[in-house]
Design a protein around this motif. Structure first.
Motif, PDB file in Angstrom:
ATOM      1  N   LYS A 158       0.842  -1.195   0.000  1.00 60.06           N
ATOM      2  CA  LYS A 158       0.000   0.000   0.000  1.00 60.06           C
ATOM      3  C   LYS A 158       0.878   1.247   0.000  1.00 60.06           C
ATOM      4  CE  LYS A 158      -3.979   1.782   2.609  1.00 60.06           C
ATOM      5  NZ  LYS A 158      -4.799   1.609   3.833  1.00 60.06           N
ATOM      6  N   ASP A 159       0.288   2.371  -0.403  1.00 58.23           N
ATOM      7  CA  ASP A 159       0.987   3.666  -0.393  1.00 58.23           C
ATOM      8  C   ASP A 159       2.201   3.702  -1.318  1.00 58.23           C
ATOM      9  OD1 ASP A 159      -0.753   4.903   1.438  1.00 58.23           O
ATOM     10  OD2 ASP A 159       0.282   3.945   3.112  1.00 58.23           O
ATOM     11  N   THR A 160       2.125   3.015  -2.453  1.00 59.73           N
ATOM     12  CA  THR A 160       3.167   3.105  -3.475  1.00 59.73           C
ATOM     13  C   THR A 160       2.482   3.346  -4.816  1.00 59.73           C
ATOM     14  OG1 THR A 160       3.145   0.688  -3.712  1.00 59.73           O
ATOM     15  CG2 THR A 160       4.865   1.642  -2.344  1.00 59.73           C
ATOM     16  N   ARG A 208      -2.709   3.642  -5.994  1.00 55.89           N
ATOM     17  CA  ARG A 208      -1.716   3.798  -4.913  1.00 55.89           C
ATOM     18  C   ARG A 208      -2.022   2.910  -3.718  1.00 55.89           C
ATOM     19  NH1 ARG A 208      -0.932   7.458  -0.490  1.00 55.89           N
ATOM     20  NH2 ARG A 208      -2.903   8.474  -0.982  1.00 55.89           N
ATOM     21  N   ASN A 209      -3.300   2.803  -3.359  1.00 58.42           N
ATOM     22  CA  ASN A 209      -3.649   2.018  -2.183  1.00 58.42           C
ATOM     23  C   ASN A 209      -4.149   0.608  -2.506  1.00 58.42           C
ATOM     24  OD1 ASN A 209      -2.952   3.919  -0.201  1.00 58.42           O
ATOM     25  ND2 ASN A 209      -4.840   5.057  -0.586  1.00 58.42           N
ATOM     26  N   THR A 210      -4.034   0.200  -3.764  1.00 58.05           N
ATOM     27  CA  THR A 210      -4.361  -1.177  -4.130  1.00 58.05           C
ATOM     28  C   THR A 210      -3.093  -2.011  -4.033  1.00 58.05           C
ATOM     29  OG1 THR A 210      -6.135  -0.503  -5.636  1.00 58.05           O
ATOM     30  CG2 THR A 210      -5.222  -2.692  -5.963  1.00 58.05           C
ATOM     31  N   THR A 211      -3.194  -3.171  -3.424  1.00 50.24           N
ATOM     32  CA  THR A 211      -2.034  -4.036  -3.224  1.00 50.24           C
ATOM     33  C   THR A 211      -2.113  -5.248  -4.155  1.00 50.24           C
ATOM     34  OG1 THR A 211      -3.209  -5.226  -1.459  1.00 50.24           O
ATOM     35  CG2 THR A 211      -1.863  -3.359  -0.788  1.00 50.24           C
ATOM     36  N   GLY A 212      -1.036  -6.038  -4.137  1.00 50.81           N
ATOM     37  CA  GLY A 212      -1.087  -7.323  -4.827  1.00 50.81           C
ATOM     38  C   GLY A 212      -0.206  -7.473  -6.046  1.00 50.81           C
ATOM     39  N   VAL A 213      -0.585  -8.410  -6.914  1.00 54.23           N
ATOM     40  CA  VAL A 213       0.230  -8.873  -8.035  1.00 54.23           C
ATOM     41  C   VAL A 213       0.497  -7.770  -9.061  1.00 54.23           C
ATOM     42  CG1 VAL A 213       0.371 -10.522  -9.933  1.00 54.23           C
ATOM     43  CG2 VAL A 213      -0.673 -11.202  -7.776  1.00 54.23           C
TER      44      VAL A 213
END
Length: 292
Positions: free
Chosen positions: A124-126, A159-164
């Motif tokens: 998150k936050d990237t 930005r706040n979505t995570t994962g593959v």
């Protein structure tokens, strides 16, 4: 034996100054620019350095690095006279070329840069860009020292979505994976701010009319029978599409995690970590693309 008037294990002032001078010299040497260094030179300087200091390699390695085929298969192409170097057909196995030479196969110029494929479990936050004008952390910063080749993210995650997230320097593969005609399969794990009502779940299954058209997921359902969590499979690459689907029914997505992309999963890959794809995974990706 210690010198007269000197405490064993201690340095005299002159010795201490000499020792400090040597340390400072060594420190400066370590921090001097190294030709071609990514950390200290601009992109333009690195390009200029590579042109004036071209890397030498066997021609079959050059061809293999381009992603065209294996070294053994490259030797076959050379023997058949199907490879040109600087406009001339070559048949000599084992000949040496440089990165400044123009090597062609069937009229197409080959790029000798080794193809790199990396899988990141995005935290998150990237942001999914190479540089961010607002100074936020980017996915490229996470993998910066992974390899000498420069890689780029395939598609985007919020930005706040995570994962593959796949990163590569293979422009052809990236272009195909992000093109709407390929319809790359994506699966997201959605965490909502309130329970998802059955009627809304059924409406999402049938398709949702958004401002930019109808969106119909391939599949959607509760996760572990928990109405506050949903799994959604979708091919669309439209911006913020999953969040917008649920917002359409007045739900707020508290957390969004992509767990599957084009056959790749984040299994055994902790959040914020990356790994190189295996040869088997790369072959699978390319075979899927060629089948479309």
């Amino acid at each position: 034996m210690a010198k007269k008037g000197r405490i064993p294990g201690k340095y005299t002032n002159n010795e201490r100054r000499s020792r400090n001078d040597r340390f400072q010299e060594g420190h400066k040497a370590k921090n001097t620019k190294t030709p071609g260094s990514k950390e200290h030179y601009s992109k333009e300087e690195r390009i200029a350095y590579k042109k004036s200091n071209p890397e030498k390699m066997r021609i079959n390695k050059f061809i293999s690095n381009s992603g065209l085929c294996s070294r053994r298969e490259a030797d076959t192409l050379i023997s058949k006279g199907e490879i040109k170097v600087n406009g001339k057909v070559v048949t000599e196995l084992g000949m040496t070329v440089t990165t400044n030479d123009t090597v062609e196969y069937q009229g197409k110029k080959l790029n000798p840069e080794k193809k790199v494929y990396m899988l990141l479990n995005k935290p998150k936050d990237t942001v999914t860009t190479s540089k961010d004008p607002e100074g936020r952390k980017t996915v490229i910063e996470i993998v910066r020292n992974a390899c000498p080749e420069r890689v780029y993210p395939v598609g985007r995650l919020d930005r706040n979505t995570t994962g593959v997230l796949l990163l590569t320097n293979d422009g052809d593969l990236s272009k195909k994976l992000t093109h709407p005609s390929f319809e790359a399969k994506k699966i997201y794990h959605v965490f909502l701010n309130k329970p998802l009502e059955t009627k809304d779940l059924e409406s999402i299954k049938k398709g949702v009319e958004l401002e930019d058209g109808l969106i119909k997921p391939d599949a959607v359902n509760y996760v572990d029978n928990d109405p506050m969590q949903a799994g959604i499979e979708i091919h669309s690459g439209k911006n913020r599409i999953v969040r917008r689907i649920f917002e359409h029914f007045d739900y707020r997505v508290e957390k969004l995690d992509r767990v599957f992309f084009a056959g790749l999963t984040k299994k055994n890959l902790p959040r914020g970590k990356w790994r190189f794809l295996s040869e088997k995974e790369v072959r699978f990706l390319k075979s899927e693309l060629s089948a479309k």
